[in-house]
Design a protein around this motif. Structure first.
Motif, short mmCIF file in Angstrom:
data_model
loop_
_atom_site.label_atom_id
_atom_site.label_comp_id
_atom_site.label_asym_id
_atom_site.label_seq_id
_atom_site.Cartn_x
_atom_site.Cartn_y
_atom_site.Cartn_z
N PHE A 133 2.82 -12.23 -47.35
CA PHE A 133 2.10 -11.35 -46.44
C PHE A 133 2.72 -11.42 -45.06
O PHE A 133 3.45 -12.36 -44.73
N LEU A 164 0.96 -10.78 -41.26
CA LEU A 164 -0.26 -10.48 -40.49
C LEU A 164 -0.04 -10.80 -39.03
O LEU A 164 0.70 -11.73 -38.70
N PHE A 188 -8.81 -19.08 -45.49
CA PHE A 188 -9.56 -17.85 -45.25
C PHE A 188 -10.97 -18.22 -44.79
O PHE A 188 -11.56 -19.17 -45.29
N ILE A 221 -7.12 -17.27 -41.62
CA ILE A 221 -7.13 -15.81 -41.77
C ILE A 221 -8.56 -15.30 -41.96
O ILE A 221 -9.32 -15.84 -42.77
N THR A 229 -10.91 -11.24 -41.68
CA THR A 229 -10.80 -9.79 -41.57
C THR A 229 -11.23 -9.30 -40.18
O THR A 229 -11.35 -8.10 -39.96
N SER A 259 -5.08 -11.95 -38.35
CA SER A 259 -6.02 -10.86 -38.61
C SER A 259 -5.63 -10.06 -39.84
O SER A 259 -4.57 -9.44 -39.89
N ASP A 260 -6.52 -10.05 -40.81
CA ASP A 260 -6.38 -9.27 -42.04
C ASP A 260 -7.27 -8.03 -41.93
O ASP A 260 -7.90 -7.60 -42.88
N HIS A 285 -7.77 -3.25 -44.39
CA HIS A 285 -8.86 -4.22 -44.36
C HIS A 285 -8.89 -5.12 -45.59
O HIS A 285 -9.07 -4.65 -46.71
N GLY A 286 -8.68 -6.42 -45.33
CA GLY A 286 -8.79 -7.42 -46.38
C GLY A 286 -7.69 -7.41 -47.42
O GLY A 286 -7.83 -8.03 -48.48
N GLN A 287 -6.58 -6.78 -47.13
CA GLN A 287 -5.50 -6.66 -48.13
C GLN A 287 -5.00 -8.04 -48.59
O GLN A 287 -4.78 -8.25 -49.77
N VAL A 288 -4.82 -8.97 -47.66
CA VAL A 288 -4.31 -10.29 -48.02
C VAL A 288 -5.39 -11.11 -48.73
O VAL A 288 -5.13 -11.75 -49.75
#
Length: 151
Positions: free
Chosen positions: A12, A14, A36, A69, A71, A92-93, A97-100
């Motif tokens: 990822f 971010l 997370f 991490i 959202t 920041s994910d 929105h919230g992909q990771v």
């Protein structure tokens, strides 16, 4: 589906609290702990991340880079980082929105936030330890210490 030990960690990129992209693949060669959390400024999340902040030397002495991490948008994370004095990366994910969190299997799709999932990734990008706690249940610092001893 949540990642398990032995799974390759999804790559990822971010933004951190300064808007600087952090790319997981750039960290190959050193282990990383990806943590997370649901929301900046919330009680349990603040307690958990303050505990990590107060024990950061254990992670640093093990050569582990800590990446936290959520959202939340970058600006909220930056304000929270400044307030609490976090010396590790908050990422920041927020968008997409919230992909990771979704890639790691820890996005609460109904509520739109990350669950409390932690993943210790080795220098080769493989998950070596993982835990996902139910809503409202904080993670245990001793579990992190046990995981660090295995790396």
């Amino acid at each position: 589906m949540t990642l398990r030990p032995g799974d390759p960690a999804p790559d990822f990129t971010l933004p951190d609290t300064h808007g600087t992209p952090v790319h997981l693949a750039d960290l190959r060669g050193e282990p990383a702990l990806v943590v997370f959390f649901p929301f900046a400024f919330s009680g349990i999340c603040t307690g958990e991340l303050c505990e990590l902040r107060d024990n950061i030397e254990e992670f640093e002495s093990a050569g582990v880079r800590l990446l936290a991490i959520s959202t939340d948008p970058v600006f909220a994370l930056k304000a929270w980082q400044q307030q609490e004095g976090y010396g590790f990366d908050l990422l920041s994910d927020f968008w997409p929105h919230g992909q990771v969190a979704r890639a790691y299997g820890v996005l609460d799709e109904e509520r739109g936030h990350a669950l409390r999932g932690s993943f210790l990734i080795d220098a080769d990008g493989v998950v070596r330890w993982a835990v996902v706690n139910p809503r409202g249940q904080r993670r245990d610092l001793e579990a992190y210490r046990t995981a660090l001893a295995q790396i």
